[in-house]
Scaffold this active site. Structure first.
Site, short mmCIF file in Angstrom:
data_model
loop_
_atom_site.label_atom_id
_atom_site.label_comp_id
_atom_site.label_asym_id
_atom_site.label_seq_id
_atom_site.Cartn_x
_atom_site.Cartn_y
_atom_site.Cartn_z
N LYS A 173 2.80 -19.48 83.21
CA LYS A 173 2.59 -20.77 83.85
C LYS A 173 2.67 -21.88 82.79
O LYS A 173 1.82 -21.96 81.91
CB LYS A 173 1.25 -20.80 84.56
CG LYS A 173 1.14 -19.74 85.66
CD LYS A 173 -0.21 -19.73 86.33
CE LYS A 173 -1.31 -19.25 85.42
NZ LYS A 173 -2.58 -19.01 86.14
N THR A 216 -7.11 -30.95 89.85
CA THR A 216 -6.33 -29.70 89.82
C THR A 216 -7.20 -28.46 89.68
O THR A 216 -6.71 -27.39 89.30
CB THR A 216 -5.34 -29.75 88.64
OG1 THR A 216 -6.07 -29.97 87.42
CG2 THR A 216 -4.32 -30.86 88.82
N GLY A 218 -8.75 -25.11 90.32
CA GLY A 218 -8.37 -23.97 91.14
C GLY A 218 -6.89 -23.68 91.18
O GLY A 218 -6.44 -22.80 91.92
N THR A 219 -6.11 -24.38 90.36
CA THR A 219 -4.65 -24.21 90.40
C THR A 219 -4.22 -22.77 90.14
O THR A 219 -3.41 -22.20 90.87
CB THR A 219 -3.99 -25.14 89.37
OG1 THR A 219 -4.41 -26.47 89.60
CG2 THR A 219 -2.48 -25.07 89.47
N GLY A 220 -4.75 -22.17 89.08
CA GLY A 220 -4.34 -20.81 88.71
C GLY A 220 -4.73 -19.78 89.75
O GLY A 220 -3.95 -18.88 90.09
N CYS A 221 -5.96 -19.89 90.26
CA CYS A 221 -6.42 -18.96 91.30
C CYS A 221 -5.53 -19.07 92.53
O CYS A 221 -5.15 -18.08 93.15
CB CYS A 221 -7.86 -19.28 91.69
SG CYS A 221 -9.05 -19.29 90.32
#
Length: 273
Positions: A173, A216, A218-221
């Site tokens: 990412k 932003t 919580g983007t990765g989850c």
């Protein structure tokens, strides 16, 4: 039958990340979300004020309870605070006939540690080999492999280093890269968020507009859960990753203020159209 997805992750009391973000994503994408809670956190828009890890026996019991009765179409892992938890979850994944998306969560959006340094070797040696797709961000890549990503060109090196530990695919990412349009430099300021998906042979560059929204959390989850949801629906890894990128880009664009700090992405953005 509605496809089923199991998240194995920590609870975020503020509702922006962790199990709460995973279940919201799964609902938005039309799959049935189930959960194994690995830790309870006290956190809000300002940061993480406390973490309480659950016993391995409790994590294992939750997992077996769900999988042995309901079954599962895909599994997504998030916060696994200790080496003991990492190794237990890796063993459970190894005995489950379903694709696994491993998000090797190391720190929170605010920089709070969520993975003990002593667990890194277990992530490398046990958890990543059990992954269908590993989805580290750039900080997690550096922590796991020592590779520092400062340009798009470095994403290939990062992916190769992650694949050395055994996942079938790596989705690196690049959201923390800030490069100008047409530039490959992190220092130039920029307009696109780019991720690299590869299995070491095939390469897919996932690009989307970069939104200036600071909310932003919580983007990765959300991305990892969206990817697992696609896999549970029968999509290929590249198809699921492309759909997940589209979903999370919209969620970031619609992120909203909550509390006094960094607000969450909007998991329900498509329904508010």
């Amino acid at each position: 039958m509605i496809p089923t997805v199991l998240t194995v992750a920590g609870s975020d009391s503020g509702g922006g990340a962790g199990v709460q973000a995973d279940l919201k994503t799964m609902l938005a994408l039309g799959v049935h979300g189930m959960s194994v809670i690995t830790a309870v956190t006290a956190q809000n828009s300002l940061g993480v004020q406390g973490v309480w890890e659950l016993p391995v026996a409790a994590v294992r019991a939750q997992y077996r309870s769900v999988v042995d009765d309901i079954g599962v179409g895909a599994v997504k892992t998030g916060m696994l605070a200790s080496a003991e938890l990492v190794e237990a979850v890796a063993e459970l994944l190894g005995g489950t006939d379903a694709p696994a998306v491993v998000d090797p969560v190391g720190v929170s959006k605010h920089g709070d540690p969520l993975l003990a340094a002593s667990a890194l070797e277990s992530v490398r040696g046990k958890l990543l080999p059990a992954a269908t797709v590993a989805t580290p961000n750039l900080d997690e890549v550096t922590r796991l492999t020592g590779v520092r990503v400062e340009s798009e060109d470095d994403l290939r090196r990062a992916a190769a280093a992650v694949l050395e530990y055994g996942p079938r695919w790596a989705l690196i990412k690049g959201g923390h890269l800030v490069g100008a349009a047409g530039s490959r430099s992190v220092r130039a300021g920029g307009s696109q968020a780019v991720d690299l998906l590869t299995d070491g042979t095939e390469e897919y560059w996932l690009r989307a507009p970069r939104h200036g929204n600071r909310h932003t959390h919580g983007t990765g989850c959300t991305l990892a859960s969206a990817l697992a949801s696609g896999l549970a629906k029968g999509l290929s890894v590249p198809e699921a990753a492309t759909a997940a990128k589209e979903y999370v880009t919209g969620a970031i664009a619609a992120g909203f203020a909550l509390g006094a700090g960094i607000g969450p992405v909007d998991h329900g953005w498509r329904s508010r159209g």
